[in-house]
Write a protein that holds these residues in place. Structure first.
Motif, PDB file in Angstrom:
ATOM      1  N   GLU A 142      54.173  45.126  31.251  1.00 44.70           N
ATOM      2  CA  GLU A 142      54.386  43.695  31.075  1.00 44.70           C
ATOM      3  C   GLU A 142      54.468  42.979  32.418  1.00 44.70           C
ATOM      4  OE1 GLU A 142      57.474  40.642  28.763  1.00 44.70           O
ATOM      5  OE2 GLU A 142      57.656  42.829  28.543  1.00 44.70           O
ATOM      6  N   ASN A 143      55.218  43.539  33.362  1.00 44.62           N
ATOM      7  CA  ASN A 143      55.392  42.880  34.660  1.00 44.62           C
ATOM      8  C   ASN A 143      54.102  42.847  35.470  1.00 44.62           C
ATOM      9  OD1 ASN A 143      58.116  42.419  34.146  1.00 44.62           O
ATOM     10  ND2 ASN A 143      58.759  44.347  35.073  1.00 44.62           N
ATOM     11  N   LEU A 144      53.292  43.882  35.341  1.00 45.43           N
ATOM     12  CA  LEU A 144      52.015  43.932  36.060  1.00 45.43           C
ATOM     13  C   LEU A 144      50.907  43.203  35.310  1.00 45.43           C
ATOM     14  CD1 LEU A 144      52.078  47.652  37.244  1.00 45.43           C
ATOM     15  CD2 LEU A 144      52.519  45.614  38.621  1.00 45.43           C
ATOM     16  N   GLU A 145      51.212  42.728  34.104  1.00 48.86           N
ATOM     17  CA  GLU A 145      50.236  42.011  33.271  1.00 48.86           C
ATOM     18  C   GLU A 145      48.954  42.830  33.121  1.00 48.86           C
ATOM     19  OE1 GLU A 145      49.859  38.067  34.975  1.00 48.86           O
ATOM     20  OE2 GLU A 145      51.591  37.382  33.822  1.00 48.86           O
ATOM     21  N   ILE A 146      49.131  44.060  32.663  1.00 51.66           N
ATOM     22  CA  ILE A 146      47.983  44.945  32.481  1.00 51.66           C
ATOM     23  C   ILE A 146      47.167  44.529  31.262  1.00 51.66           C
ATOM     24  CG2 ILE A 146      47.234  47.324  32.147  1.00 51.66           C
ATOM     25  CD1 ILE A 146      48.535  46.882  34.811  1.00 51.66           C
ATOM     26  N   PHE A 147      47.841  44.303  30.125  1.00 53.75           N
ATOM     27  CA  PHE A 147      47.149  43.968  28.879  1.00 53.75           C
ATOM     28  C   PHE A 147      47.485  42.577  28.353  1.00 53.75           C
ATOM     29  CE2 PHE A 147      47.729  48.688  28.600  1.00 53.75           C
ATOM     30  CZ  PHE A 147      46.404  49.013  28.841  1.00 53.75           C
ATOM     31  N   GLY A 157      43.437  36.603  32.186  1.00 53.92           N
ATOM     32  CA  GLY A 157      44.061  36.786  33.484  1.00 53.92           C
ATOM     33  C   GLY A 157      44.657  38.161  33.708  1.00 53.92           C
ATOM     34  N   THR A 158      44.557  39.043  32.731  1.00 63.11           N
ATOM     35  CA  THR A 158      45.140  40.374  32.879  1.00 63.11           C
ATOM     36  C   THR A 158      44.165  41.310  33.594  1.00 63.11           C
ATOM     37  OG1 THR A 158      44.282  41.118  30.735  1.00 63.11           O
ATOM     38  CG2 THR A 158      46.460  40.071  30.765  1.00 63.11           C
ATOM     39  N   LEU A 159      44.680  42.446  34.032  1.00 70.29           N
ATOM     40  CA  LEU A 159      43.828  43.444  34.665  1.00 70.29           C
ATOM     41  C   LEU A 159      42.775  43.941  33.688  1.00 70.29           C
ATOM     42  CD1 LEU A 159      43.222  45.288  37.082  1.00 70.29           C
ATOM     43  CD2 LEU A 159      44.895  46.913  36.164  1.00 70.29           C
ATOM     44  N   TYR A 160      43.169  44.120  32.418  1.00 66.53           N
ATOM     45  CA  TYR A 160      42.216  44.586  31.412  1.00 66.53           C
ATOM     46  C   TYR A 160      41.070  43.593  31.248  1.00 66.53           C
ATOM     47  CZ  TYR A 160      40.299  45.749  26.829  1.00 66.53           C
ATOM     48  OH  TYR A 160      39.451  46.043  25.794  1.00 66.53           O
ATOM     49  N   ALA A 161      41.388  42.307  31.221  1.00 68.92           N
ATOM     50  CA  ALA A 161      40.346  41.292  31.061  1.00 68.92           C
ATOM     51  C   ALA A 161      39.389  41.281  32.245  1.00 68.92           C
ATOM     52  CB  ALA A 161      40.988  39.917  30.890  1.00 68.92           C
ATOM     53  N   GLN A 162      39.894  41.543  33.443  1.00 64.63           N
ATOM     54  CA  GLN A 162      39.047  41.545  34.627  1.00 64.63           C
ATOM     55  C   GLN A 162      38.103  42.739  34.668  1.00 64.63           C
ATOM     56  OE1 GLN A 162      38.928  39.041  36.962  1.00 64.63           O
ATOM     57  NE2 GLN A 162      40.290  37.969  35.525  1.00 64.63           N
TER      58      GLN A 162
END
Length: 231
Positions: A142-147, A157-162
């Motif tokens: 959650e804090n790293l906004e992975i998903f 804006g998440t890592l997964y979306a990128q």
């Protein structure tokens, strides 16, 4: 049978948790009950395999590590938990609660047939350095906004979306698994980078064509799961 204080903490620090209350012992099994139930299930599967298409070769491919599939055997990691004292008993009891829940959905035997037991790298039952990947807990994800992002909980804006350029459903699920369990060893990370580099540059046109072919594939992973569930 959690205390009210513990329940409040769980509700406050988790996102929309689903709560299933299981009665101790009768539903949330202890270690002895769990071991007994697992042995019973494997015995039943073994009896069926003796007269069905599930032969020893099939059993070897499931990575169950149950020796010759004798009813007295357990997967090796569960056998280790039996001798791990209180922590091992608690781990087996947690498995028992999950198995009881699966049993109510008639999924316990189906899943155990193809189960591969493993312990988390962050647990007391294994050495982190021997594991090829890390485990990110809910707070880290959650804090790293992975998903999910922190604004509205969606993927923008998440890592997964990128990183998500997958064209198949099973590819997207695999990418999520990789992001939730990042590689731990430097050599593995470099191998992954080399593999990605091999798909770029002069190989880029071939990769684009191959991607078009992949986009027409059905969800093979889901179809295989359906086949397994009917065995």
């Amino acid at each position: 049978m959690l205390s009210s204080e513990t329940e409040r903490v769980m509700v406050r620090h988790t996102r929309n948790p689903l709560v299933n209350e299981l009665a101790p012992l009768s539903e949330f099994w202890d270690a002895d009950k769990t071991v007994q139930e697992v042995k019973t299930i494997y015995k039943r599967i073994g009896d069926l395999s003796a007269s069905g298409p599930l032969n020893k070769t099939d059993l070897d491919t499931t990575n169950l590590n149950v020796g010759e599939y004798r009813p007295s055997c357990l997967p090796s990691i569960l056998s280790e938990f039996v001798n791990k004292g209180e922590n091992g008993s608690l781990a087996l009891s947690a498995l028992g609660g999950a198995l009881y829940y699966l049993k109510q959905a008639f999924l316990d035997e189906t899943l155990l047939r193809f189960a591969k037991f493993d312990s988390l790298p962050c647990s007391d039952f294994c050495e982190v350095a021997k594991k090829p990947y890390m485990i990110l807990d809910a707070a880290a994800l959650e804090n790293l906004e992975i998903f999910e992002n922190s604004r509205n909980g969606d993927t923008s804006g998440t890592l997964y979306a990128q990183l998500n350029h997958c064209v198949t459903a099973f590819g997207k699920r695999l990418l999520k698994t990789w992001l939730a369990r990042p590689l731990y060893h430097l050599e593995s990370i470099k191998d992954c980078q080399d593999a990605v580099a091999g798909l770029r540059g002069v190989n880029q046109p071939m990769m684009v064509e191959f991607q078009k072919v992949l986009s027409r594939l059905p969800d093979i992973e889901q179809l295989l799961a359906r086949i397994f569930s009917t065995r």
